[in-house]
Design an enzyme around this catalytic site. Sequence first.
Site, PDB file in Angstrom:
ATOM      1  N   HIS A 100       3.048  14.366  -7.129  1.00 48.74           N
ATOM      2  CA  HIS A 100       1.985  14.440  -8.144  1.00 48.74           C
ATOM      3  C   HIS A 100       0.607  14.102  -7.568  1.00 48.74           C
ATOM      4  O   HIS A 100      -0.303  13.753  -8.312  1.00 48.74           O
ATOM      5  CB  HIS A 100       2.322  13.513  -9.324  1.00 48.74           C
ATOM      6  CG  HIS A 100       3.584  13.910 -10.032  1.00 48.74           C
ATOM      7  ND1 HIS A 100       4.231  13.102 -10.954  1.00 48.74           N
ATOM      8  CD2 HIS A 100       4.328  15.048  -9.958  1.00 48.74           C
ATOM      9  CE1 HIS A 100       5.313  13.729 -11.404  1.00 48.74           C
ATOM     10  NE2 HIS A 100       5.399  14.896 -10.811  1.00 48.74           N
ATOM     11  N   CYS A 149     -12.302  19.184  -4.027  1.00 50.05           N
ATOM     12  CA  CYS A 149     -13.430  19.879  -4.644  1.00 50.05           C
ATOM     13  C   CYS A 149     -12.942  20.547  -5.927  1.00 50.05           C
ATOM     14  O   CYS A 149     -11.838  21.083  -5.980  1.00 50.05           O
ATOM     15  CB  CYS A 149     -13.991  20.932  -3.696  1.00 50.05           C
ATOM     16  SG  CYS A 149     -15.442  21.753  -4.377  1.00 50.05           S
TER      17      CYS A 149
END
Length: 306
Positions: free
Chosen positions: A123, A131
Amino acid sequence: MSPSTDVASFHTYLSSARRIVALCGAGLSASSGLPTFRGAGGMWRNYDVMRLATPEAFKRDPGLVWQFYSMRRHMALQVTPNKAHYALAELARKHPAFLTLTQNVDGLSVRANHPNDSIRYLHGSLFALRCSGYLCDYVDDQNFADPIVPSLAVPMAKKTVEQRAPGPASGQSDGGTPTEETLVYDESVELQALQLSDLPVCPKCQQNILRPGVVWFGENLDLDMMDGIEHWLEQPADLCIVIGTSGLVYPAAGYAHRVKELGGKVAIVDLDVSSGGWSSNIFDWVFEGDATKIVPEILKPLIGDM
Ligand SMILES: [Zn+2]
């Protein structure tokens, strides 16, 4: 046949096991005292925090989502890895065919020096930055700055606490108990309305803001990582050790079933195994209790004394 609770028989099997996979969840870090984010308090009670962990929330109000993640980074940095994190890291150094799959985003395995090539963060991580632009591939895997930018500093308040260990230069309360003033996260402070210019900017494209490197609800897990895990599991594993995770979260739960189907054995370490949603016949061993005590003990034949 009901699962065994016998550490000796587990040790015997472990000593002959070649390929070993560990599957980790929140129960691994609970021993470090890290609260789950569903239990976020103070100002965060005004928000459905589940709804902050989505791409839509980040698009709608990135300043709010960033304050939530900045708080979680701060909380994770307030606790330290426990002996179970260190035991898994040691096994990774001592045993070549060992892979850890963790659902935890708290950075504690990294801080326990778990070798990076033998762990997959299913996860993502609170301490990874990416970004937010679609066309920019900037990633910073390990950024432990707190705060990342000044506007994301969590509000702090002075608090008087009892000292853990007596030492010089400490205040004394009337009763003689050593106390000290410390700064702690003040969750009662109103959140700020942040602008885009207050948030961390991508150093590569210098156009888009960065986002937390976690997998949000509604997002896919990293495809390259998933392919790598599939490839690793194609050769049957001898043993899967499930630590503090329920059988309800996929794909993680499916990996334990895969090991079993291909002839391996499965053990679980958890505080309360029955509440986890696992099917009762998957486990060969069940060790109920605190991961920080049990994991170093059951791995002892391979890692020695911790
Ligand atoms: Zn960028």
